[in-house]
Design a protein around this motif. Structure first.
Motif, PDB file in Angstrom:
ATOM      1  N   GLN A 143       0.818  -1.208   0.000  1.00 45.67           N
ATOM      2  CA  GLN A 143       0.000   0.000   0.000  1.00 45.67           C
ATOM      3  C   GLN A 143       0.853   1.259   0.000  1.00 45.67           C
ATOM      4  O   GLN A 143       0.475   2.254  -0.611  1.00 45.67           O
ATOM      5  CB  GLN A 143      -0.963   0.004   1.183  1.00 45.67           C
ATOM      6  N   SER A 144       2.002   1.233   0.668  1.00 46.27           N
ATOM      7  CA  SER A 144       2.858   2.413   0.656  1.00 46.27           C
ATOM      8  C   SER A 144       3.435   2.642  -0.736  1.00 46.27           C
ATOM      9  O   SER A 144       3.560   3.784  -1.180  1.00 46.27           O
ATOM     10  CB  SER A 144       3.966   2.304   1.701  1.00 46.27           C
ATOM     11  N   LEU A 145       3.749   1.561  -1.450  1.00 51.25           N
ATOM     12  CA  LEU A 145       4.236   1.685  -2.821  1.00 51.25           C
ATOM     13  C   LEU A 145       3.133   2.215  -3.725  1.00 51.25           C
ATOM     14  O   LEU A 145       3.376   3.064  -4.584  1.00 51.25           O
ATOM     15  CB  LEU A 145       4.761   0.338  -3.328  1.00 51.25           C
ATOM     16  N   GLU A 146       1.906   1.743  -3.522  1.00 49.37           N
ATOM     17  CA  GLU A 146       0.778   2.252  -4.306  1.00 49.37           C
ATOM     18  C   GLU A 146       0.590   3.750  -4.065  1.00 49.37           C
ATOM     19  O   GLU A 146       0.360   4.508  -5.010  1.00 49.37           O
ATOM     20  CB  GLU A 146      -0.508   1.496  -3.967  1.00 49.37           C
ATOM     21  N   LEU A 147       0.724   4.180  -2.819  1.00 51.70           N
ATOM     22  CA  LEU A 147       0.609   5.609  -2.505  1.00 51.70           C
ATOM     23  C   LEU A 147       1.720   6.401  -3.192  1.00 51.70           C
ATOM     24  O   LEU A 147       1.467   7.464  -3.768  1.00 51.70           O
ATOM     25  CB  LEU A 147       0.645   5.831  -0.993  1.00 51.70           C
ATOM     26  N   GLU A 148       2.947   5.883  -3.149  1.00 51.33           N
ATOM     27  CA  GLU A 148       4.068   6.548  -3.838  1.00 51.33           C
ATOM     28  C   GLU A 148       3.785   6.690  -5.326  1.00 51.33           C
ATOM     29  O   GLU A 148       4.058   7.736  -5.923  1.00 51.33           O
ATOM     30  CB  GLU A 148       5.353   5.738  -3.673  1.00 51.33           C
ATOM     31  N   ILE A 149       3.257   5.634  -5.929  1.00 53.06           N
ATOM     32  CA  ILE A 149       2.973   5.667  -7.367  1.00 53.06           C
ATOM     33  C   ILE A 149       1.846   6.651  -7.671  1.00 53.06           C
ATOM     34  O   ILE A 149       1.918   7.396  -8.650  1.00 53.06           O
ATOM     35  CB  ILE A 149       2.668   4.244  -7.889  1.00 53.06           C
ATOM     36  N   LYS A 150       0.837   6.692  -6.830  1.00 51.57           N
ATOM     37  CA  LYS A 150      -0.241   7.682  -7.007  1.00 51.57           C
ATOM     38  C   LYS A 150       0.338   9.094  -6.962  1.00 51.57           C
ATOM     39  O   LYS A 150      -0.007   9.943  -7.790  1.00 51.57           O
ATOM     40  CB  LYS A 150      -1.315   7.519  -5.935  1.00 51.57           C
ATOM     41  N   GLU A 151       1.201   9.359  -5.984  1.00 56.43           N
ATOM     42  CA  GLU A 151       1.819  10.683  -5.862  1.00 56.43           C
ATOM     43  C   GLU A 151       2.703  10.985  -7.071  1.00 56.43           C
ATOM     44  O   GLU A 151       2.746  12.116  -7.546  1.00 56.43           O
ATOM     45  CB  GLU A 151       2.614  10.769  -4.559  1.00 56.43           C
ATOM     46  N   LEU A 152       3.401   9.967  -7.568  1.00 52.80           N
ATOM     47  CA  LEU A 152       4.240  10.137  -8.753  1.00 52.80           C
ATOM     48  C   LEU A 152       3.394  10.461  -9.981  1.00 52.80           C
ATOM     49  O   LEU A 152       3.749  11.337 -10.772  1.00 52.80           O
ATOM     50  CB  LEU A 152       5.069   8.871  -8.994  1.00 52.80           C
ATOM     51  N   ILE A 153       2.270   9.779 -10.127  1.00 54.23           N
ATOM     52  CA  ILE A 153       1.357  10.051 -11.249  1.00 54.23           C
ATOM     53  C   ILE A 153       0.904  11.500 -11.196  1.00 54.23           C
ATOM     54  O   ILE A 153       0.935  12.214 -12.195  1.00 54.23           O
ATOM     55  CB  ILE A 153       0.139   9.092 -11.211  1.00 54.23           C
ATOM     56  N   ILE A 154       0.491  11.945 -10.028  1.00 50.59           N
ATOM     57  CA  ILE A 154      -0.014  13.311  -9.866  1.00 50.59           C
ATOM     58  C   ILE A 154       1.071  14.335 -10.181  1.00 50.59           C
ATOM     59  O   ILE A 154       0.830  15.289 -10.923  1.00 50.59           O
ATOM     60  CB  ILE A 154      -0.576  13.508  -8.443  1.00 50.59           C
ATOM     61  N   SER A 155       2.272  14.136  -9.655  1.00 51.07           N
ATOM     62  CA  SER A 155       3.332  15.121  -9.889  1.00 51.07           C
ATOM     63  C   SER A 155       3.876  15.055 -11.312  1.00 51.07           C
ATOM     64  O   SER A 155       4.071  16.086 -11.949  1.00 51.07           O
ATOM     65  CB  SER A 155       4.464  14.962  -8.872  1.00 51.07           C
ATOM     66  N   ALA A 156       4.104  13.854 -11.841  1.00 44.00           N
ATOM     67  CA  ALA A 156       4.681  13.713 -13.187  1.00 44.00           C
ATOM     68  C   ALA A 156       3.746  14.238 -14.268  1.00 44.00           C
ATOM     69  O   ALA A 156       4.194  14.772 -15.278  1.00 44.00           O
ATOM     70  CB  ALA A 156       5.023  12.254 -13.463  1.00 44.00           C
ATOM     71  N   LEU A 157       2.439  14.102 -14.039  1.00 44.67           N
ATOM     72  CA  LEU A 157       1.467  14.507 -15.052  1.00 44.67           C
ATOM     73  C   LEU A 157       0.792  15.838 -14.716  1.00 44.67           C
ATOM     74  O   LEU A 157      -0.134  16.256 -15.398  1.00 44.67           O
ATOM     75  CB  LEU A 157       0.412  13.407 -15.235  1.00 44.67           C
ATOM     76  N   SER A 158       1.246  16.482 -13.650  1.00 46.14           N
ATOM     77  CA  SER A 158       0.707  17.780 -13.224  1.00 46.14           C
ATOM     78  C   SER A 158      -0.820  17.754 -13.110  1.00 46.14           C
ATOM     79  O   SER A 158      -1.509  18.618 -13.648  1.00 46.14           O
ATOM     80  CB  SER A 158       1.148  18.884 -14.199  1.00 46.14           C
ATOM     81  N   LEU A 159      -1.334  16.769 -12.411  1.00 44.77           N
ATOM     82  CA  LEU A 159      -2.780  16.649 -12.196  1.00 44.77           C
ATOM     83  C   LEU A 159      -3.150  17.506 -10.991  1.00 44.77           C
ATOM     84  O   LEU A 159      -3.109  17.053  -9.853  1.00 44.77           O
ATOM     85  CB  LEU A 159      -3.163  15.180 -11.979  1.00 44.77           C
ATOM     86  N   GLU A 160      -3.485  18.749 -11.257  1.00 43.60           N
ATOM     87  CA  GLU A 160      -3.680  19.742 -10.194  1.00 43.60           C
ATOM     88  C   GLU A 160      -4.866  19.465  -9.281  1.00 43.60           C
ATOM     89  O   GLU A 160      -4.817  19.744  -8.100  1.00 43.60           O
ATOM     90  CB  GLU A 160      -3.816  21.127 -10.814  1.00 43.60           C
ATOM     91  N   ASP A 161      -5.963  18.958  -9.819  1.00 42.83           N
ATOM     92  CA  ASP A 161      -7.173  18.776  -9.017  1.00 42.83           C
ATOM     93  C   ASP A 161      -7.368  17.341  -8.555  1.00 42.83           C
ATOM     94  O   ASP A 161      -8.486  16.924  -8.258  1.00 42.83           O
ATOM     95  CB  ASP A 161      -8.399  19.243  -9.806  1.00 42.83           C
ATOM     96  N   VAL A 162      -6.285  16.567  -8.507  1.00 43.50           N
ATOM     97  CA  VAL A 162      -6.377  15.158  -8.124  1.00 43.50           C
ATOM     98  C   VAL A 162      -5.504  14.925  -6.895  1.00 43.50           C
ATOM     99  O   VAL A 162      -4.359  15.360  -6.845  1.00 43.50           O
ATOM    100  CB  VAL A 162      -5.917  14.239  -9.285  1.00 43.50           C
ATOM    101  N   ALA A 163      -6.059  14.222  -5.912  1.00 41.18           N
ATOM    102  CA  ALA A 163      -5.320  13.829  -4.709  1.00 41.18           C
ATOM    103  C   ALA A 163      -5.099  12.319  -4.765  1.00 41.18           C
ATOM    104  O   ALA A 163      -5.846  11.615  -5.442  1.00 41.18           O
ATOM    105  CB  ALA A 163      -6.126  14.191  -3.463  1.00 41.18           C
TER     106      ALA A 163
END
Length: 91
Positions: free
Chosen positions: A2-22
């Motif tokens: 689950q911690s790896l999944e959270l890291e990947i979610k955060e990476l997706i958001i930052s790498a793709l500049s998804l401003e309105d996504v948590a």
């Protein structure tokens, strides 16, 4: 995992500049492309580069396996965890 999944979610958001996504907005089992998160092929390239930089994994663009790894956050986390284990010689 689950911690790896959270890291990947955060990476997706930052790498793709998804401003309105948590991270909580992204379901681990939901598709990343099409209906789920709605990513496209350009997003896949950017995300692939970000994963390569962060985790040192190789994701060939023309591979059917790569498409399977990009199916969801869960699939990416399994792939990254497996590759990390192999890189350390623990597989």
């Amino acid at each position: 995992m689950q911690s790896l999944e959270l890291e990947i979610k955060e990476l997706i958001i930052s790498a793709l500049s998804l401003e309105d996504v948590a991270p909580g907005d992204i379901e681990a089992a939901a598709p990343l492309f099409g209906e789920g998160l709605g990513l496209d092929s350009i997003d896949a390239l950017e995300l692939g580069l970000a994963l390569q930089k962060r985790y040192g994994v190789a994701l060939p663009a023309d591979s059917q396996e790569t498409r399977q790894h990009f199916a969801s956050v869960e699939a990416l986390a399994r792939f990254v965890a497996t590759q990390g284990t192999q890189a350390r010689g623990e597989a």
